[in-house]
Design a protein around this motif. Structure first.
Motif, mmCIF file in Angstrom:
data_model
loop_
_atom_site.group_PDB
_atom_site.id
_atom_site.type_symbol
_atom_site.label_atom_id
_atom_site.label_comp_id
_atom_site.label_asym_id
_atom_site.label_seq_id
_atom_site.Cartn_x
_atom_site.Cartn_y
_atom_site.Cartn_z
ATOM 1 N N TRP A 58 6.645 1.066 -15.521
ATOM 2 C CA TRP A 58 5.575 1.269 -14.546
ATOM 3 C C TRP A 58 6.113 1.276 -13.121
ATOM 4 C CZ3 TRP A 58 1.636 2.776 -17.268
ATOM 5 C CH2 TRP A 58 1.494 2.293 -18.576
ATOM 6 N N ASN A 59 5.579 2.150 -12.295
ATOM 7 C CA ASN A 59 5.951 2.188 -10.880
ATOM 8 C C ASN A 59 5.487 0.918 -10.179
ATOM 9 O OD1 ASN A 59 7.130 4.787 -11.039
ATOM 10 N ND2 ASN A 59 5.110 5.737 -10.883
ATOM 11 N N ASN A 60 6.139 0.602 -9.065
ATOM 12 C CA ASN A 60 5.819 -0.603 -8.300
ATOM 13 C C ASN A 60 4.643 -0.315 -7.375
ATOM 14 O OD1 ASN A 60 5.692 -2.826 -6.618
ATOM 15 N ND2 ASN A 60 7.897 -2.987 -6.352
ATOM 16 N N PRO A 61 3.500 -0.983 -7.567
ATOM 17 C CA PRO A 61 2.329 -0.682 -6.737
ATOM 18 C C PRO A 61 2.466 -1.127 -5.285
ATOM 19 C CG PRO A 61 1.870 -2.505 -8.218
ATOM 20 C CD PRO A 61 3.198 -1.960 -8.628
ATOM 21 N N LEU A 62 3.545 -1.824 -4.943
ATOM 22 C CA LEU A 62 3.767 -2.197 -3.545
ATOM 23 C C LEU A 62 4.538 -1.126 -2.781
ATOM 24 C CD1 LEU A 62 4.663 -5.992 -3.841
ATOM 25 C CD2 LEU A 62 2.463 -4.947 -3.259
ATOM 26 N N HIS A 101 1.212 2.701 -3.902
ATOM 27 C CA HIS A 101 0.260 1.713 -3.384
ATOM 28 C C HIS A 101 -1.162 2.263 -3.351
ATOM 29 C CE1 HIS A 101 1.009 4.174 0.146
ATOM 30 N NE2 HIS A 101 -0.032 3.619 0.736
ATOM 31 N N GLN A 102 -1.295 3.600 -3.389
ATOM 32 C CA GLN A 102 -2.630 4.205 -3.372
ATOM 33 C C GLN A 102 -3.419 3.889 -4.641
ATOM 34 O OE1 GLN A 102 -2.224 8.399 -2.582
ATOM 35 N NE2 GLN A 102 -0.945 8.070 -0.773
ATOM 36 N N SER A 103 -2.728 3.432 -5.664
ATOM 37 C CA SER A 103 -3.403 3.102 -6.924
ATOM 38 C C SER A 103 -3.933 1.670 -6.950
ATOM 39 C CB SER A 103 -2.449 3.309 -8.103
ATOM 40 O OG SER A 103 -1.365 2.393 -8.028
ATOM 41 N N LEU A 104 -3.622 0.862 -5.925
ATOM 42 C CA LEU A 104 -4.068 -0.533 -5.908
ATOM 43 C C LEU A 104 -5.591 -0.626 -5.872
ATOM 44 C CD1 LEU A 104 -1.466 -2.122 -3.479
ATOM 45 C CD2 LEU A 104 -1.873 -2.805 -5.848
#
Length: 305
Positions: free
Chosen positions: A181-185, A190-193
């Motif tokens: 999984w990609n890093n949401p930070l 981050h657009q998926s947070l």
């Protein structure tokens, strides 16, 4: 002399009167509602499972035995629902919330949410964008929207995305997807947070520290940091060492691996048998206590399954 034995139906010792099971086909909603014995109304909970799809009823049926009206909600790969999880419309889940709040056996003015894995990030999105949500419990879930884009009205939250080339395998040939999984930070992921700070009620994060499907401990920490940065209370987080991804109710055999219902691949979930089994017992009681406190204003004293 021949010996005789009387076999009781499975589950009879769990409660004195049977839980009622009602199939739900209301508008687009495909679900099963479980109601406790008695006249009600009862505090309501919507129960969501993960990326295997289908309609999973066992957790909802057991939780209804503790005084809750529980809706086991399907959202793909069931009857006339989409076969694949390519896109998610939050309006479908809003319809399920409305169904619960309009049901005569459900005590309003709000409901709770219980979600596992992909169902957990859906619960976080529901709590963040929909009205009528009081308390949310997520089990080994991400704090970003995963697997499919999320649509609600004129808003779209992209999915976190992944790199399947980062998977590993165990000596037994089982797939480990924790690092794909990609890093949401990081940008642009981050657009998926999910904007948890928009939620009106408290959160409980249940974390298996030997989870090989998600970086659940990292995601729970992210949720706590984000909520506090926006002036909200920190969530309750329960950390269970030696515990894998699939935290079921007590006395269910720990699921350390299985063939994924959609992927068709043997997936490793992690967990040490003794620690994982103990975590299932404690987490089940903690879930009840949390919901009784925030939906009913009291603590659970029932330790039965």
């Amino acid at each position: 002399m021949a010996a005789t034995v009387t076999l009781e139906p499975a589950g009879r010792s769990c409660w004195d009167e049977p839980v009622r099971r009602e199939p739900v086909r209301a508008g687009r909603v495909r679900a099963t509602l479980f109601l406790p014995p008695g006249a009600g109304p009862f505090p309501g909970i919507i129960d969501l499972f993960g990326s295997g799809g289908g309609l999973c009823e066992y957790r909802a049926s057991l939780l209804a035995g503790h005084g809750f009206a529980v809706l086991a909600l399907a959202y793909f790969r069931f009857e006339d629902l989409p076969e694949s999880l390519n896109v998610v419309h939050l309006e479908y889940f809003e319809e399920a919330v409305d169904f619960m709040l309009q049901h005569p056996k459900v005590k309003g003015p709000s409901v709770g949410l219980l979600g596992f894995s992909k169902g957990g990030d859906l619960c976080l999105s529901m709590a963040s964008f929909l009205k009528g949500i009081t308390a949310t419990v997520v089990i080994n879930s991400c704090v970003a929207n995963t697997i499919a884009p999320l649509h609600y009205k004129d808003m779209i939250i992209p999915d976190l995305g992944s790199d399947l080339g980062k998977y590993t395998t165990t000596e037994a040939g089982l797939f480990n997807f924790m690092n794909i999984w990609n890093n949401p930070l990081e940008k642009p992921y981050h657009q998926s947070l999910i904007p948890l700070e928009k939620a009106q009620g408290p959160f409980l994060f249940i974390v298996g520290m030997d989870d090989y499907s998600w970086k659940s401990e990292f995601y729970a920490y992210m949720a706590s940091e984000r909520l506090q940065a926006h002036g909200k209370d920190r969530p309750q987080i329960l950390y269970y060492p030696g515990t894998g991804h699939c935290i079921d109710p007590p006395y269910f055999p720990p699921s350390r691996a299985s063939v994924h219902a959609v992927l068709g691949l043997p997936i490793y979930y992690g967990g040490e048998l003794k620690a994982h089994s103990g975590a299932q017992v404690d987490a089940w009681q903690q879930i009840q206590t949390f919901f009784h406190k925030h939906l009913n204003g009291k603590k659970s004293v029932n330790s039965k399954l």
